[in-house]
Design an enzyme around this catalytic site. Structure first.
Site, PDB file in Angstrom:
ATOM      1  N   GLY A 279       0.810  -1.221   0.000  1.00 48.46           N
ATOM      2  CA  GLY A 279       0.000   0.000   0.000  1.00 48.46           C
ATOM      3  C   GLY A 279       0.840   1.265   0.000  1.00 48.46           C
ATOM      4  O   GLY A 279       0.303   2.366   0.146  1.00 48.46           O
TER       5      GLY A 279
ATOM      6  N   SER B  10      -6.381  -0.217   3.735  1.00 49.03           N
ATOM      7  CA  SER B  10      -5.226   0.616   3.404  1.00 49.03           C
ATOM      8  C   SER B  10      -5.257   0.959   1.917  1.00 49.03           C
ATOM      9  O   SER B  10      -5.999   0.373   1.142  1.00 49.03           O
ATOM     10  CB  SER B  10      -3.925  -0.090   3.792  1.00 49.03           C
ATOM     11  OG  SER B  10      -3.744  -1.258   3.046  1.00 49.03           O
ATOM     12  N   CYS B  11      -4.437   1.924   1.547  1.00 51.30           N
ATOM     13  CA  CYS B  11      -4.369   2.410   0.167  1.00 51.30           C
ATOM     14  C   CYS B  11      -4.069   1.265  -0.800  1.00 51.30           C
ATOM     15  O   CYS B  11      -3.256   0.432  -0.461  1.00 51.30           O
ATOM     16  CB  CYS B  11      -3.230   3.420   0.030  1.00 51.30           C
ATOM     17  SG  CYS B  11      -3.752   5.095   0.218  1.00 51.30           S
ATOM     18  N   PRO B  12      -4.612   1.216  -1.971  1.00 50.95           N
ATOM     19  CA  PRO B  12      -5.624   2.124  -2.533  1.00 50.95           C
ATOM     20  C   PRO B  12      -7.028   1.540  -2.434  1.00 50.95           C
ATOM     21  O   PRO B  12      -7.887   1.865  -3.226  1.00 50.95           O
ATOM     22  CB  PRO B  12      -5.196   2.191  -4.003  1.00 50.95           C
ATOM     23  CG  PRO B  12      -4.723   0.783  -4.284  1.00 50.95           C
ATOM     24  CD  PRO B  12      -4.168   0.234  -2.984  1.00 50.95           C
ATOM     25  N   GLN B  13      -7.259   0.657  -1.439  1.00 54.61           N
ATOM     26  CA  GLN B  13      -8.531  -0.068  -1.378  1.00 54.61           C
ATOM     27  C   GLN B  13      -9.774   0.835  -1.342  1.00 54.61           C
ATOM     28  O   GLN B  13     -10.736   0.566  -2.056  1.00 54.61           O
ATOM     29  CB  GLN B  13      -8.552  -1.031  -0.180  1.00 54.61           C
ATOM     30  CG  GLN B  13      -7.527  -2.160  -0.265  1.00 54.61           C
ATOM     31  CD  GLN B  13      -7.710  -3.037  -1.495  1.00 54.61           C
ATOM     32  OE1 GLN B  13      -8.816  -3.191  -1.980  1.00 54.61           O
ATOM     33  NE2 GLN B  13      -6.627  -3.587  -2.005  1.00 54.61           N
TER      34      GLN B  13
END
Lengths: 354, 68
Positions: A279, B10-13
């Site tokens: 992430g 968390s990114c980019p979920q």
């Protein structure tokens, strides 16, 4: 527009500070390098015994604490974690092994390009390729499940560890290791490094700058926000190097780099793929860890262990080139990433859901 | 209105989940986020996809309401 000017300024200051840190004593094209600096810190603590890369780097401490201080002030500090921590630990080891085969984290890759090191352009091609593989799995439903709110103390511990590291650096007890020659012996004065880290840490907390997210968001969402930060690091460091006469274009004899294109490409492909699964790039993980994200703190520990493994097992490259052990490790690491990517995507759960 | 909960992701979920949901519910959706990074990312995505967005804050989370 205000949002975009923030990330452009952040990138510009990172690029500029990186050049200045080299001017004040850091190794060439290494004003900031999260992989190299965590590796140096691992060495200083005696987790590996590569004598030329041992120093507690204040830049890392500054990044974490800069993010911690600003996020506490603007009420964005939030203690959370529990999103597949062991998977993140393993992914971080892989990212570190890839970065040390290439010789730099994605941030140093940008700084190497800005110094005229064309080997890093090959690394960038690998990095983007790795990100594309990561995006393929994101589109197949890859995720590491949600995190949960935790007690404040849990989030405070990683910044506190960094305060402890700063104390160790200043006291310099005899049980620590500090390089007498090589890159580990090249450093800007502690207070300059720490101040640069603090300022950049705060700015990156505010702007969310991420070197892997830049390419990921551009491809996945056609969102150029993070890419503006990526490009402004490159532009500012390039201008800074040109002004100081530190721009030396070419492949051969670049500082702390090797010319083996295949392994530069593959090392950075591992870093790119692993960063997308995590992430965020190693730099972004330091900022998140400062904000109370303990999954990112686990990532930092994984990077530290990955650095120790890299040097203890002879995986890390040097200016002389790649090692046979490093090549084998890269192969194994690709298999690990493939297994983690596949197992956390919808390939397995699809039948169960329908 | 369909609501999706991105808390803890968390990114980019959060943006990926928003994108997927908007593909299925083209008139609009509500998205719950629990941090400023996700709020900014989802907001930027909704606006670039041509939606008008209202934001409600409650108990430390934000609800982003996207409408055509």
């Amino acid at each position: 527009m205000k949002e975009k000017s923030g990330i452009i300024i952040t990138g510009g200051i990172i690029g500029l500070f990186a050049v200045l840190l080299v001017y004040f004593g850091n190794p060439a094209n290494m004003g900031f390098c999260v992989a190299c600096f965590i590796r140096d810190t691992a060495g200083a603590l005696g987790l590996h015994r590569a004598e030329v890369v041992q120093y507690i780097r204040p830049e890392i401490i500054g990044l974490v604490l800069g993010s911690f201080i600003l996020s506490s002030m603007n009420k964005e500090f939030s203690s959370r974690g529990g999103s597949s921590p062991v998977t993140r630990f393993v992914l971080s080891i892989v990212v570190m092994i890839g970065a040390l085969v290439f010789l730099g984290c994605p941030l140093r890759m940008i700084l190497r390009i800005a110094g005229g090191d064309f080997n890093a352009v090959v690394g960038l091609a690998g990095f983007i390729s790795g990100i594309c593989v990561g995006i393929f799995f994101l589109n197949k439903g890859f995720n590491l499940k949600r995190s949960y709110k935790l007690t404040n103390l849990e989030g405070y511990l990683f910044p506190a560890i960094n305060v402890g590291l700063l104390a160790l650096l200043i006291i310099a007890p005899a049980f620590l290791f500090f390089s007498k020659s090589g890159p580990g012996a090249a450093s800007a004065p502690i207070w300059i490094s720490l101040a640069a880290g603090l300022i950049v840490g705060a700015l990156a907390q505010k702007s969310r700058l991420c070197t892997a997210g830049a390419t990921r968001d551009l491809i996945l969402f056609r969102d150029n926000y993070l890419m503006l930060g990526f490009l402004s690091i490159l532009a500012a460091a390039l201008v800074g190097n040109l002004v100081l006469g530190k721009f030396n274009p070419g492949f051969a004899e670049q500082p702390i780099a090797h010319t083996d294109g295949l392994w530069n490409f593959l090392g950075m492909a591992l870093a790119g793929w692993g960063s997308v699964l995590l992430g965020g790039c190693p730099f972004r993980q330091m900022i998140l860890a400062g904000e109370g994200n303990t999954d990112s703190a686990v990532c930092a520990i994984g990077l530290l262990v990955g650095a120790a493994i890299s040097h203890n097992f002879g995986l890390a490259s040097s200016a002389k080139g790649v090692t046979p052990n490093g090549q084998i490790a890269v192969g194994i690491c690709f298999l690990i990433l493939l297994a983690i990517s596949w197992a956390n995507s919808e390939f397995l759960s699809k039948n169960a859901q329908s | 209105m369909k609501t999706i909960d991105t808390c803890g992701m968390s990114c980019p979920q959060p943006v990926l989940m928003t994108k997927k949901a908007l593909n299925e519910e083209k008139d609009g959706i509500d998205v719950i986020v629990d941090n400023n990074t996700a709020k900014g990312n989802v907001l930027r995505f909704m606006k670039s996809a041509g939606y008008s967005v209202e934001i409600e804050e409650k108990d430390g989370t934000f609800v982003l309401k996207a409408k055509k």
